[in-house]
Design an enzyme around this catalytic site. Structure first.
Site, PDB file in Angstrom:
ATOM      1  N   LYS A 124      -2.450  -8.729  -7.083  1.00  0.00           N
ATOM      2  CA  LYS A 124      -3.306  -8.795  -5.691  1.00  0.00           C
ATOM      3  C   LYS A 124      -2.938  -7.756  -4.859  1.00  0.00           C
ATOM      4  O   LYS A 124      -1.590  -7.683  -4.383  1.00  0.00           O
ATOM      5  CB  LYS A 124      -2.979 -10.367  -4.760  1.00  0.00           C
ATOM      6  N   HIS A 125      -3.831  -6.726  -4.820  1.00  0.00           N
ATOM      7  CA  HIS A 125      -3.249  -5.411  -4.124  1.00  0.00           C
ATOM      8  C   HIS A 125      -3.364  -5.533  -2.463  1.00  0.00           C
ATOM      9  O   HIS A 125      -4.197  -6.298  -2.264  1.00  0.00           O
ATOM     10  CB  HIS A 125      -3.646  -4.058  -4.549  1.00  0.00           C
TER      11      HIS A 125
ATOM     12  N   GLU B 161      13.169  -2.836  11.658  1.00  0.00           N
ATOM     13  CA  GLU B 161      12.610  -2.179  10.753  1.00  0.00           C
ATOM     14  C   GLU B 161      11.787  -1.284  11.068  1.00  0.00           C
ATOM     15  O   GLU B 161      10.776  -1.563  11.816  1.00  0.00           O
ATOM     16  CB  GLU B 161      12.094  -2.737   9.407  1.00  0.00           C
TER      17      GLU B 161
ATOM     18  N   GLY C 154       6.953  -6.611   0.028  1.00  0.00           N
ATOM     19  CA  GLY C 154       6.148  -6.615   1.277  1.00  0.00           C
ATOM     20  C   GLY C 154       7.154  -6.791   2.554  1.00  0.00           C
ATOM     21  O   GLY C 154       8.325  -6.621   2.332  1.00  0.00           O
TER      22      GLY C 154
ATOM     23  N   TRP D 195       0.767  -1.225   0.100  1.00  0.00           N
ATOM     24  CA  TRP D 195       0.040  -0.022  -0.148  1.00  0.00           C
ATOM     25  C   TRP D 195       0.743   1.388   0.077  1.00  0.00           C
ATOM     26  O   TRP D 195       0.423   2.364  -0.329  1.00  0.00           O
ATOM     27  CB  TRP D 195      -0.863   0.073   1.231  1.00  0.00           C
ATOM     28  N   ASN D 196       2.190   1.234   0.147  1.00  0.00           N
ATOM     29  CA  ASN D 196       2.994   2.557   0.671  1.00  0.00           C
ATOM     30  C   ASN D 196       3.201   3.285  -0.769  1.00  0.00           C
ATOM     31  O   ASN D 196       3.293   4.500  -0.571  1.00  0.00           O
ATOM     32  CB  ASN D 196       4.349   2.159   1.360  1.00  0.00           C
TER      33      ASN D 196
ATOM     34  N   CYS E 139      10.642   0.651   2.523  1.00  0.00           N
ATOM     35  CA  CYS E 139      11.447  -0.242   2.829  1.00  0.00           C
ATOM     36  C   CYS E 139      13.060   0.430   2.558  1.00  0.00           C
ATOM     37  O   CYS E 139      13.839   0.326   3.253  1.00  0.00           O
ATOM     38  CB  CYS E 139      11.647  -1.510   1.812  1.00  0.00           C
TER      39      CYS E 139
ATOM     40  N   GLU F 105      11.131  -8.261  -2.825  1.00  0.00           N
ATOM     41  CA  GLU F 105      11.569  -6.915  -2.292  1.00  0.00           C
ATOM     42  C   GLU F 105      10.892  -6.942  -0.930  1.00  0.00           C
ATOM     43  O   GLU F 105       9.706  -6.592  -1.008  1.00  0.00           O
ATOM     44  CB  GLU F 105      11.332  -5.903  -3.160  1.00  0.00           C
ATOM     45  N   LEU F 106      11.727  -6.905   0.182  1.00  0.00           N
ATOM     46  CA  LEU F 106      11.265  -6.956   1.395  1.00  0.00           C
ATOM     47  C   LEU F 106      11.802  -5.767   2.322  1.00  0.00           C
ATOM     48  O   LEU F 106      11.793  -4.865   1.771  1.00  0.00           O
ATOM     49  CB  LEU F 106      11.460  -8.136   2.016  1.00  0.00           C
TER      50      LEU F 106
END
Length: 453
Positions: A152-153, A357, A204, A128-129, A260, A226-227
């Site tokens: 899948k948003h 994080e 995510g 969502w960011n 991130c 991409e985490l």
């Protein structure tokens, strides 16, 4: 049910039904049929679609930006810039993809070359960011390579997902080549296992990445993950402190710190630490926290109540462990999920602000004896997404960049994604690459073809 909740007010704006199994299966069938034809289209046809997409994003910039601000609270100026970047990404791949995907002769192997062929339908699980950019970041190269896509948003940005789907349709994409599905996590697992899905891309959290990686691995499907990140922002004693402090504000507080790749740990040589903290605090105090629809606002709310609670908890635990709150450290006033911009000084390993994080507007100042300790502290993390180094000696910065464990290291610049260069992480920040030539080829079959005569 997917709900749009305005994070600036906490009010529910709209709710949308989830897609049932029949709708999901129908979307997959349409996607497969469309991609079977799309994979054989000439690059000129793919280029034309991407150019029309770029035009669509530019035409709809203000409408899309307003949706982004409404659904996740991004200040309207930042939201407009996000949409503009999507158009640039489409333009880049429209112009560059044909060359990047050209058959590549193999040196020393007569008659051999590598052909880059599409894999099929890519399932994209997006956050969502950056609700427009994250989708288009993968979608433009997917289309350019001849793939189709199922999105899948995130559940809290359904209007953004539907708007992207509309723009793709209006750009003239083959019917079904792209579809957005509103589904529960259990359905995501079924999608990953479905033979009509060829590969998976996820942006995510590290925890969700582990789950998706396991599910895709069980199905022997290619993944790009991409985490999370805890990016170090290393300030050496010879740096231009005023410039570094100014960029530190942008690097940390853009999107209310909800990225991130935001700088999170500001590792500063002790000789200039006091000077940097003073300059950083003064510039951070100039941020305008408030209504994200107002052009003068530079810091909006967090996207959800639980995110504000999480950053408040991390700040509180860090202060209890000995960190000093230079500014901030409290929620904003009034309705919505606001949190004041916060700087914590004298953060050390073992504190929440160092080890975890921090996904919100809180910066951790970590003091290092010298450059050697600064590099060691930068690498003392489970993450490895991005990093930046600030020094007047560019060659020294480049040399130190090679010693930092990250997917990208910037010298005298803040970390940012750019369509022209690959983007991704290592360690708990994931694997695989987006953007650039590597990102374009991630979801292709690098097929060796060789003729003996």
């Amino acid at each position: 049910m997917n709900a749009t909740i305005n994070p600036a007010t906490g009010a529910t704006i709209a709710e949308f039904e989830l897609h049932d199994d029949n709708a999901v299966d129908a979307a997959l069938d349409r996607a497969v049929a469309a991609q079977r034809a799309w994979r054989w289209t000439a690059h000129d046809e793919r280029r034309a679609l991407l150019k029309r997409l770029a035009e669509g994003f530019r035409r709809e910039r203000d409408t899309l930006a307003a949706l982004v601000t409404e659904e996740m609270g991004k200040p309207i100026g930042e939201a407009r810039a996000e949409v503009e970047k999507c158009a640039l990404n489409c333009d880049f791949y429209a112009d560059a993809a044909a060359g990047m995907l050209a058959d590549a002769p193999v040196a020393g192997a007569p008659g051999a070359f590598v052909a880059y062929e599409p894999l099929g339908i890519v399932l994209a699980i997006m956050p969502w960011n950056y609700p427009i950019w994250q989708v288009v970041r993968f979608l433009a190269p997917a289309f350019a390579a001849g793939n189709g896509a199922i999105l899948k948003h995130a559940a809290n940005v359904p209007q953004c997902a539907m708007a992207i789907e509309r723009i793709v349709k209006e750009a003239g994409a083959p019917a079904g080549l792209f579809a957005s599905l509103r589904v529960e996590p259990t359905t995501v697992a079924r999608l990953i296992a479905d033979p009509r899905i060829a590969a998976v891309t996820l942006t995510g959290s590290t925890q969700v990445g582990m789950i998706v990686a396991g599910q895709a691995g069980n199905a022997l499907k290619k993944q790009v993950l991409e985490l999370g990140g805890s990016d170090p922002f290393v300030v050496l004693a010879d740096a231009d402190i005023d410039r570094a402090a100014a960029m530190a504000v942008t690097a940390r507080f853009t999107n209310a710190g909800q990225s991130c790749v935001n700088a999170k740990r500001f590792i500063v040589e002790a000789a200039v630490a006091d000077q940097f903290v003073e300059a950083f605090a003064a510039k951070t105090s100039a941020l305008v926290l408030g209504d994200p629809t107002a052009d003068g606002t530079t810091l909006g709310p967090l996207a959800r109540a639980n995110l504000r609670a999480a950053i408040a908890d991390q700040v509180e635990r860090s202060v209890a462990a000995g960190a000093r709150a230079v500014i901030g450290g409290a929620a904003g006033e009034g309705p919505g999920y606001f949190y004041r911009p916060t700087i914590l000084d004298r953060v050390i390993p073992g504190m929440a602000a160092f080890d975890e994080e921090t996904f919100g507007p809180a910066a951790a100042i970590v003091r290092a004896r010298d450059s050697e300790e600064a590099v060691a502290l930068a690498n003392r993390t489970a993450f490895g997404l991005g990093a930046s180094i600030w020094t007047r000696d560019t060659q020294r910065g480049l040399d130190l960049a090679r010693r930092i464990d990250a997917g990208a290291v910037f010298v005298n610049a803040m970390v940012a994604s750019d369509p022209r260069v690959p983007f991704g992480g290592i360690k708990a920040s994931g694997y695989g690459r987006e953007l650039g030539d590597l990102g374009l080829r991630e979801f292709t079959n690098a097929k060796t073809i060789r003729s003996a005569a």
